[in-house]
Design a protein around this motif. Structure first.
Motif, PDB file in Angstrom:
ATOM      1  N   GLY A  79      27.860   7.623  -4.008  1.00  0.00           N
ATOM      2  CA  GLY A  79      28.401   6.383  -4.541  1.00  0.00           C
ATOM      3  C   GLY A  79      28.003   6.183  -5.990  1.00  0.00           C
ATOM      4  O   GLY A  79      28.181   7.062  -6.830  1.00  0.00           O
ATOM      5  N   ASN A  80      27.422   5.019  -6.280  1.00  0.00           N
ATOM      6  CA  ASN A  80      27.011   4.692  -7.636  1.00  0.00           C
ATOM      7  C   ASN A  80      25.537   4.981  -7.909  1.00  0.00           C
ATOM      8  O   ASN A  80      24.991   4.550  -8.930  1.00  0.00           O
ATOM      9  CB  ASN A  80      27.300   3.212  -7.937  1.00  0.00           C
ATOM     10  N   LYS A  81      24.898   5.703  -6.994  1.00  0.00           N
ATOM     11  CA  LYS A  81      23.483   6.013  -7.182  1.00  0.00           C
ATOM     12  C   LYS A  81      23.299   7.128  -8.207  1.00  0.00           C
ATOM     13  O   LYS A  81      24.261   7.779  -8.626  1.00  0.00           O
ATOM     14  CB  LYS A  81      22.853   6.415  -5.848  1.00  0.00           C
ATOM     15  N   SER A  82      22.066   7.357  -8.593  1.00  0.00           N
ATOM     16  CA  SER A  82      21.765   8.435  -9.531  1.00  0.00           C
ATOM     17  C   SER A  82      22.155   9.768  -8.924  1.00  0.00           C
ATOM     18  O   SER A  82      22.000   9.981  -7.719  1.00  0.00           O
ATOM     19  CB  SER A  82      20.269   8.442  -9.878  1.00  0.00           C
ATOM     20  N   PRO A  83      22.659  10.690  -9.736  1.00  0.00           N
ATOM     21  CA  PRO A  83      23.113  11.972  -9.184  1.00  0.00           C
ATOM     22  C   PRO A  83      21.972  12.807  -8.622  1.00  0.00           C
ATOM     23  O   PRO A  83      20.868  12.807  -9.157  1.00  0.00           O
ATOM     24  CB  PRO A  83      23.768  12.659 -10.389  1.00  0.00           C
ATOM     25  N   VAL A  84      22.265  13.525  -7.559  1.00  0.00           N
ATOM     26  CA  VAL A  84      21.306  14.477  -6.994  1.00  0.00           C
ATOM     27  C   VAL A  84      21.544  15.865  -7.563  1.00  0.00           C
ATOM     28  O   VAL A  84      20.694  16.746  -7.461  1.00  0.00           O
ATOM     29  CB  VAL A  84      21.384  14.520  -5.453  1.00  0.00           C
ATOM     30  N   VAL A  85      22.726  16.069  -8.153  1.00  0.00           N
ATOM     31  CA  VAL A  85      23.060  17.305  -8.872  1.00  0.00           C
ATOM     32  C   VAL A  85      23.505  16.896 -10.263  1.00  0.00           C
ATOM     33  O   VAL A  85      24.394  16.056 -10.413  1.00  0.00           O
ATOM     34  CB  VAL A  85      24.184  18.092  -8.162  1.00  0.00           C
ATOM     35  N   ASP A  86      22.887  17.479 -11.276  1.00  0.00           N
ATOM     36  CA  ASP A  86      23.232  17.135 -12.660  1.00  0.00           C
ATOM     37  C   ASP A  86      22.852  18.320 -13.548  1.00  0.00           C
ATOM     38  O   ASP A  86      21.698  18.464 -13.951  1.00  0.00           O
ATOM     39  CB  ASP A  86      22.493  15.868 -13.096  1.00  0.00           C
ATOM     40  N   THR A  87      23.812  19.198 -13.819  1.00  0.00           N
ATOM     41  CA  THR A  87      23.545  20.433 -14.546  1.00  0.00           C
ATOM     42  C   THR A  87      24.171  20.394 -15.933  1.00  0.00           C
ATOM     43  O   THR A  87      25.121  19.654 -16.184  1.00  0.00           O
ATOM     44  CB  THR A  87      24.085  21.657 -13.796  1.00  0.00           C
ATOM     45  N   ASP A  88      23.657  21.213 -16.837  1.00  0.00           N
ATOM     46  CA  ASP A  88      24.207  21.337 -18.181  1.00  0.00           C
ATOM     47  C   ASP A  88      24.876  22.682 -18.433  1.00  0.00           C
ATOM     48  O   ASP A  88      25.591  22.859 -19.414  1.00  0.00           O
ATOM     49  CB  ASP A  88      23.100  21.137 -19.232  1.00  0.00           C
ATOM     50  N   THR A  89      24.632  23.641 -17.568  1.00  0.00           N
ATOM     51  CA  THR A  89      25.084  25.019 -17.776  1.00  0.00           C
ATOM     52  C   THR A  89      26.594  25.154 -17.634  1.00  0.00           C
ATOM     53  O   THR A  89      27.215  24.491 -16.800  1.00  0.00           O
ATOM     54  CB  THR A  89      24.402  25.954 -16.763  1.00  0.00           C
ATOM     55  N   PHE A  90      27.185  26.029 -18.468  1.00  0.00           N
ATOM     56  CA  PHE A  90      28.587  26.414 -18.323  1.00  0.00           C
ATOM     57  C   PHE A  90      28.662  27.887 -17.955  1.00  0.00           C
ATOM     58  O   PHE A  90      27.943  28.718 -18.517  1.00  0.00           O
ATOM     59  CB  PHE A  90      29.360  26.171 -19.625  1.00  0.00           C
ATOM     60  N   LYS A  91      29.563  28.191 -17.008  1.00  0.00           N
ATOM     61  CA  LYS A  91      29.784  29.575 -16.606  1.00  0.00           C
ATOM     62  C   LYS A  91      31.285  29.853 -16.580  1.00  0.00           C
ATOM     63  O   LYS A  91      32.092  28.970 -16.287  1.00  0.00           O
ATOM     64  CB  LYS A  91      29.175  29.847 -15.228  1.00  0.00           C
ATOM     65  N   ILE A  92      31.628  31.109 -16.863  1.00  0.00           N
ATOM     66  CA  ILE A  92      33.030  31.514 -16.906  1.00  0.00           C
ATOM     67  C   ILE A  92      33.383  32.231 -15.608  1.00  0.00           C
ATOM     68  O   ILE A  92      32.772  33.247 -15.255  1.00  0.00           O
ATOM     69  CB  ILE A  92      33.298  32.411 -18.122  1.00  0.00           C
ATOM     70  N   TYR A  93      34.352  31.666 -14.901  1.00  0.00           N
ATOM     71  CA  TYR A  93      34.781  32.192 -13.610  1.00  0.00           C
ATOM     72  C   TYR A  93      36.244  32.636 -13.691  1.00  0.00           C
ATOM     73  O   TYR A  93      37.075  31.948 -14.293  1.00  0.00           O
ATOM     74  CB  TYR A  93      34.659  31.123 -12.519  1.00  0.00           C
ATOM     75  N   ALA A 111      20.208  14.031   2.971  1.00  0.00           N
ATOM     76  CA  ALA A 111      21.409  13.871   3.781  1.00  0.00           C
ATOM     77  C   ALA A 111      22.072  12.536   3.444  1.00  0.00           C
ATOM     78  O   ALA A 111      21.463  11.479   3.572  1.00  0.00           O
ATOM     79  CB  ALA A 111      21.064  13.938   5.267  1.00  0.00           C
ATOM     80  N   ALA A 112      23.312  12.595   2.963  1.00  0.00           N
ATOM     81  CA  ALA A 112      24.048  11.406   2.553  1.00  0.00           C
ATOM     82  C   ALA A 112      25.520  11.765   2.433  1.00  0.00           C
ATOM     83  O   ALA A 112      25.910  12.930   2.591  1.00  0.00           O
ATOM     84  CB  ALA A 112      23.511  10.872   1.224  1.00  0.00           C
ATOM     85  N   LYS A 113      26.348  10.766   2.128  1.00  0.00           N
ATOM     86  CA  LYS A 113      27.763  10.996   1.863  1.00  0.00           C
ATOM     87  C   LYS A 113      27.959  11.031   0.350  1.00  0.00           C
ATOM     88  O   LYS A 113      27.800  10.023  -0.333  1.00  0.00           O
ATOM     89  CB  LYS A 113      28.613   9.892   2.490  1.00  0.00           C
ATOM     90  N   TYR A 114      28.324  12.200  -0.149  1.00  0.00           N
ATOM     91  CA  TYR A 114      28.451  12.397  -1.593  1.00  0.00           C
ATOM     92  C   TYR A 114      29.923  12.291  -1.995  1.00  0.00           C
ATOM     93  O   TYR A 114      30.683  13.255  -1.967  1.00  0.00           O
ATOM     94  CB  TYR A 114      27.826  13.729  -2.000  1.00  0.00           C
ATOM     95  N   THR A 115      30.287  11.075  -2.365  1.00  0.00           N
ATOM     96  CA  THR A 115      31.686  10.744  -2.635  1.00  0.00           C
ATOM     97  C   THR A 115      31.997  10.630  -4.121  1.00  0.00           C
ATOM     98  O   THR A 115      33.113  10.263  -4.492  1.00  0.00           O
ATOM     99  CB  THR A 115      32.042   9.407  -1.966  1.00  0.00           C
ATOM    100  N   ASN A 116      31.029  10.929  -4.973  1.00  0.00           N
ATOM    101  CA  ASN A 116      31.205  10.754  -6.412  1.00  0.00           C
ATOM    102  C   ASN A 116      30.748  12.035  -7.113  1.00  0.00           C
ATOM    103  O   ASN A 116      29.556  12.338  -7.142  1.00  0.00           O
ATOM    104  CB  ASN A 116      30.381   9.548  -6.884  1.00  0.00           C
ATOM    105  N   SER A 117      31.700  12.789  -7.643  1.00  0.00           N
ATOM    106  CA  SER A 117      31.377  14.062  -8.279  1.00  0.00           C
ATOM    107  C   SER A 117      32.041  14.158  -9.650  1.00  0.00           C
ATOM    108  O   SER A 117      32.929  13.379  -9.982  1.00  0.00           O
ATOM    109  CB  SER A 117      31.836  15.238  -7.406  1.00  0.00           C
ATOM    110  N   GLY A 118      31.611  15.148 -10.429  1.00  0.00           N
ATOM    111  CA  GLY A 118      32.216  15.373 -11.726  1.00  0.00           C
ATOM    112  C   GLY A 118      31.955  16.776 -12.227  1.00  0.00           C
ATOM    113  O   GLY A 118      31.006  17.436 -11.802  1.00  0.00           O
ATOM    114  N   TYR A 119      32.822  17.236 -13.123  1.00  0.00           N
ATOM    115  CA  TYR A 119      32.640  18.545 -13.751  1.00  0.00           C
ATOM    116  C   TYR A 119      33.481  18.592 -15.015  1.00  0.00           C
ATOM    117  O   TYR A 119      34.371  17.752 -15.234  1.00  0.00           O
ATOM    118  CB  TYR A 119      33.026  19.684 -12.803  1.00  0.00           C
TER     119      TYR A 119
END
Length: 282
Positions: A79-93, A111-119
């Motif tokens: 939701g609106n909580k602090s991210p549990v995943v927050d990376t700076d790295t870029f990779k080419i796929y 364990a939670a419902k992770y409904t808020n993502s970004g990339y």
């Protein structure tokens, strides 16, 4: 009497705190494995067909030999909580190498419902690392500052064929994305909780003939007309192809006079989450 009221009020307050605490701590220390996967669907792994319900409507089909993206700044939150995943790295796929969704990162998280993502899909720099892309592709994208590199062939049902090789330097932040990473499923064993969040790339958006229509067609005939004598279409051929007088393309309120500018604009719309899940584009 006042003492009794005060005690009752304090008890109610403590119960309120307890309820909030139970809500915040509802995971009871449980954890799970959250995988970030990447997939270009069948349109990248197998190609875009001709005159299929969802394919090209003008007789062309297309096969990607390479469809590479510079992907990074992964973020996942409950939701609106602090991210549990927050990376700076870029990779080419190179998504043309994937025949199914592939795990690109894994994290052990509460364990939670992770409904808020970004990339982000951004112009490659010297700091961009190789994901699964070949070294030559990584070098080419770094040298040109491309975020997306697509190469392949297109064939018309009448036997005509062209090759193409395009590099786009657009930068797009997809956030928030309405992801579906649920690690609270009670059917999972506590020691075996695992969930995927899929970054889904829709290559067909490059060929949609409208920037705004809800149900656009996929077209390639005008793009094919830009081929030079060796039947190849590169960036320069797209830049030389004017579409201002074409009835086949709807540019809406955008100033997109050439096929290059049109496809560059569409390259910013490729990102989704968990298949058809929506992301806001920044």
């Amino acid at each position: 009497m006042k003492s009794t009221v005060r005690i009752l009020v304090m008890a109610a307050v403590m119960l309120g705190f307890a309820a909030c605490g139970d809500d915040d701590d509802r995971n009871d220390g449980r954890e799970g494995k959250l995988n970030i996967t990447l997939w270009g669907e069948d349109y990248i792994s197998e190609g875009i067909p001709a005159e299929d319900d969802d394919g090209f409507s003008d007789g062309w089909s297309l096969k990607f030999d390479i469809f590479a993206i510079n992907l990074g700044k992964l973020r996942v939150a409950e939701g609106n909580k602090s991210p549990v995943v927050d990376t700076d790295t870029f990779k080419i796929y190179d998504l043309a190498k994937y025949q199914e969704p592939e795990i690109i990162e894994s994290f052990v998280v509460p364990a939670a419902k992770y409904t808020n993502s970004g990339y982000s899909i951004a112009a490659a720099t010297a700091d961009s690392q190789a994901g699964n892309a070949d070294a030559a592709v990584v070098t080419k994208m770094k040298e040109n500052g491309w975020s997306i590199f697509a190469e392949g062939t297109a064939t018309h049902k009448d036997g005509r064929n062209v090759s193409f090789s395009w590099g786009f330097d657009s930068t797009t932040r997809y956030e928030p994305c309405h992801s579906e990473g649920d690690l609270l499923d009670d059917d999972d064993d506590d020691d075996d909780r695992e969930e995927d969040i899929e970054i889904t790339i829709h290559s067909d958006h490059l060929f949609m003939n409208s920037v705004a229509h809800d149900d656009p067609d996929l077209l390639f005939e005008l793009v094919a007309s830009a081929a030079n004598d060796d039947k190849h279409i590169g960036n320069e051929e797209l830049k030389a192809l004017n579409i201002e007088n074409s009835d086949d393309y709807d540019t809406g309120s955008y100033n997109l006079p050439t096929m290059w500018e049109y496809m560059l604009h569409m390259s910013k719309t490729l990102g989704h989450i968990d298949g058809e899940g929506h992301c806001e584009m920044n």
